[in-house]
Design an enzyme around this catalytic site. Structure first.
Site, PDB file in Angstrom:
ATOM      1  N   CYS A   1      24.012  27.405  49.921  1.00 41.39           N
ATOM      2  CA  CYS A   1      24.462  26.007  49.832  1.00 41.39           C
ATOM      3  C   CYS A   1      23.999  25.444  48.476  1.00 41.39           C
ATOM      4  CB  CYS A   1      23.869  25.203  50.981  1.00 41.39           C
ATOM      5  SG  CYS A   1      24.019  26.049  52.577  1.00 41.39           S
TER       6      CYS A   1
ATOM      7  N   CYS B   1      15.055  16.399  68.063  1.00 41.57           N
ATOM      8  CA  CYS B   1      16.232  16.884  67.342  1.00 41.57           C
ATOM      9  C   CYS B   1      15.811  18.135  66.574  1.00 41.57           C
ATOM     10  CB  CYS B   1      16.719  15.818  66.366  1.00 41.57           C
ATOM     11  SG  CYS B   1      18.124  16.359  65.355  1.00 41.57           S
TER      12      CYS B   1
ATOM     13  N   CYS C   1      12.707  14.993  64.170  1.00 40.51           N
ATOM     14  CA  CYS C   1      13.721  16.004  63.815  1.00 40.51           C
ATOM     15  C   CYS C   1      13.067  17.179  63.100  1.00 40.51           C
ATOM     16  CB  CYS C   1      14.764  15.410  62.882  1.00 40.51           C
ATOM     17  SG  CYS C   1      15.519  13.928  63.516  1.00 40.51           S
TER      18      CYS C   1
ATOM     19  N   CYS D   1      21.114  22.914  47.903  1.00 35.24           N
ATOM     20  CA  CYS D   1      19.869  23.030  48.674  1.00 35.24           C
ATOM     21  C   CYS D   1      18.715  23.698  47.928  1.00 35.24           C
ATOM     22  CB  CYS D   1      20.137  23.781  49.980  1.00 35.24           C
ATOM     23  SG  CYS D   1      18.680  23.733  51.054  1.00 35.24           S
TER      24      CYS D   1
ATOM     25  N   ARG E   1      23.778   7.266  60.015  1.00 36.26           N
ATOM     26  CA  ARG E   1      22.464   7.298  59.359  1.00 36.26           C
ATOM     27  C   ARG E   1      22.580   7.270  57.837  1.00 36.26           C
ATOM     28  NH1 ARG E   1      19.633  11.793  61.463  1.00 36.26           N
ATOM     29  NH2 ARG E   1      19.236  10.452  63.234  1.00 36.26           N
TER      30      ARG E   1
ATOM     31  N   CYS F   1      15.819  30.689  52.305  1.00 37.38           N
ATOM     32  CA  CYS F   1      16.996  30.775  53.177  1.00 37.38           C
ATOM     33  C   CYS F   1      18.065  31.685  52.557  1.00 37.38           C
ATOM     34  CB  CYS F   1      17.552  29.371  53.405  1.00 37.38           C
ATOM     35  SG  CYS F   1      18.968  29.365  54.510  1.00 37.38           S
TER      36      CYS F   1
ATOM     37  N   CYS G   1      24.486  15.621  66.209  1.00 41.44           N
ATOM     38  CA  CYS G   1      24.186  14.886  64.987  1.00 41.44           C
ATOM     39  C   CYS G   1      24.908  15.651  63.882  1.00 41.44           C
ATOM     40  CB  CYS G   1      22.671  14.870  64.741  1.00 41.44           C
ATOM     41  SG  CYS G   1      22.218  14.150  63.152  1.00 41.44           S
TER      42      CYS G   1
END
Ligand code: SAM
Ligand code: DTB
Ligand code: SF4
Length: 348
Positions: free
Chosen positions: A64, A135, A104, A67, A267, A60, A195
């Site tokens: 972040c 999702c 998801c 991550c 969650r 990616c 979400c």
């Protein structure tokens, strides 16, 4: 979500000080308030269950710091291409058989490319046809992409704020807090359920946890689903070695989320693998009523399915079978979930 002016529980104007004051309540007072509200809107014995699948892993371009899928850091995650539709549907069938209610699908993208949209819509249609809620979390979206996903049948879009606006620049530099809020409003405008939550245990302070929850609660509509992730520290990421968050502070974060967004699913998200059963039980008491179920999150481990089943059985909890519709107002008590055995408690 239907909001009635008489419903004092559902507010969108929380100040940072008010939220901070909730965090500072004596622990049992905070949990009592959160649990009381929880019972007003939900059956505390039921937990919503989602299964995650990484449909496009690693490589990616975003940075972040938490991550393992960012191309900026040297982790063990190997980059792979977008999965084929049939392979995704095979995983979705297995999730359904294991008892999941929602599937998801996550992609390690800054944003989806136009060429991928037909594959994504075919995945949504296929998963929906299995009778699962759908999702996706794909990064930033344009208006057109949000509408295309909605038309294909996407129920929820996951896009997290991750932390407070003040702490955000410590964590991500390749896209802004504003970018995130803009994507959330595009998702909402396209008619999908939102979400949206974040991660704690990234070295932020209590003010940041309070700030993030206040921003979520002050959105024009509360997200229907609020994932609270405890940082999973992954080797090679800049946040590896961060001082772990005290588990009771994590429970407090769940309780404050429940008080601020009483009708939303909260969650208990990433981080359960390293969490004791007692802490998870406290989280459920504090208002968590949704989990990721299945042995893997996106790239990191989640508790074994049989372990989760045993924990829920020990706690006298069960999987929520079907999503419950939100009832229109019932007098002063505001909205609540239509379900047998729901316990409506007196106002706080
Ligand atoms: N790339 C898309 C995005 O960032 O919106 C979707 C996938 S991304 C992995 C989804 C979310 O996973 C992130 O927003 C973050 O909240 C959560 N996440 C990622 N790595 C994590 C970690 N190590 N611990 C806890 N949560 C994590
Ligand atoms: C969310 O808030 N947590 C999930 C989901 N949304 C996509 C992801 C957790 C990822 C944990 C790290 C990993 O497994 O790569
Ligand atoms: Fe990419 Fe999402 Fe990971 Fe950030 S959280 S690096 S956007 S996959």
């Amino acid at each position: 979500m239907t909001v009635h002016p008489a419903n004092q529980d559902i507010r969108h104007h929380w100040s940072a000080e008010e939220v901070r004051a909730l965090f500072e309540l004596p622990f049992h007072e905070l949990l009592y308030r959160a649990h009381t509200l929880h019972r007003r809107y939900f059956d505390p014995a039921q937990v919503q269950v989602s299964t995650l699948l990484s449909i496009k892993t690693g490589g990616c371009p975003e940075d972040c710091k938490y991550c393992p899928q960012s191309a900026h850091f040297n982790t063990e995650v190997k980059a792979s291409k977008l999965m084929q539709v049939e392979a995704v549907l095979k995983e979705a069938r297995a999730a359904k058989e294991a008892g999941a209610g929602r599937f998801c699908m996550g992609a390690a993208w800054r944003e989806p490319k136009e060429r991928d949209m037909p594959t994504l819509t075919a995945m949504i249609e296929g998963v929906k046809a299995l009778g699962l809620e759908t999702c996706m979390t794909l990064g930033m979206l344009t208006d057109d992409q949000a509408h295309t996903l909605k038309e294909a049948g996407l129920d929820y879009y996951n896009h997290n704020l991750d932390t407070s606006e003040a702490y955000y620049e410590e964590i991500i530099t390749t896209r802004t807090y504003r970018d995130r809020l803009d994507t959330l409003s595009r998702v909402r405008d396209a008619g999908m359920k939102v979400c949206c939550g974040g991660i704690v245990g990234m070295g932020e302070g209590r003010d940041d946890r309070a700030g993030m929850l206040a921003t979520l609660a002050n959105l024009p509509e509360h997200p229907e689903s609020v994932p609270i992730n405890l940082l999973v520290q992954v080797e090679g990421t800049p946040l590896e070695g961060t001082e772990p968050l005290d588990e009771l502070e994590f429970v407090r974060t769940i309780a404050v989320a429940r008080i601020l967004m009483p009708a939303s699913y909260v969650r208990l998200s990433a981080g359960r693998e390293s969490m004791s059963e007692s802490t998870q039980a406290l989280c459920f008491f504090a208002g968590a009523n949704s989990i990721f179920y299945g042995e893997k999150l996106l790239t990191t481990p989640n508790p074994q399915e049989n372990k989760d089943r045993a924990l829920l059985a020990k706690l006298g909890m069960e999987f929520e079978s079907t999503p419950s519709p939100t009832l229109p107002l019932k007098g002063e008590g505001g909205e609540r979930r239509e379900r047998e055995g729901v316990c409506v408690m007196p106002s706080l």
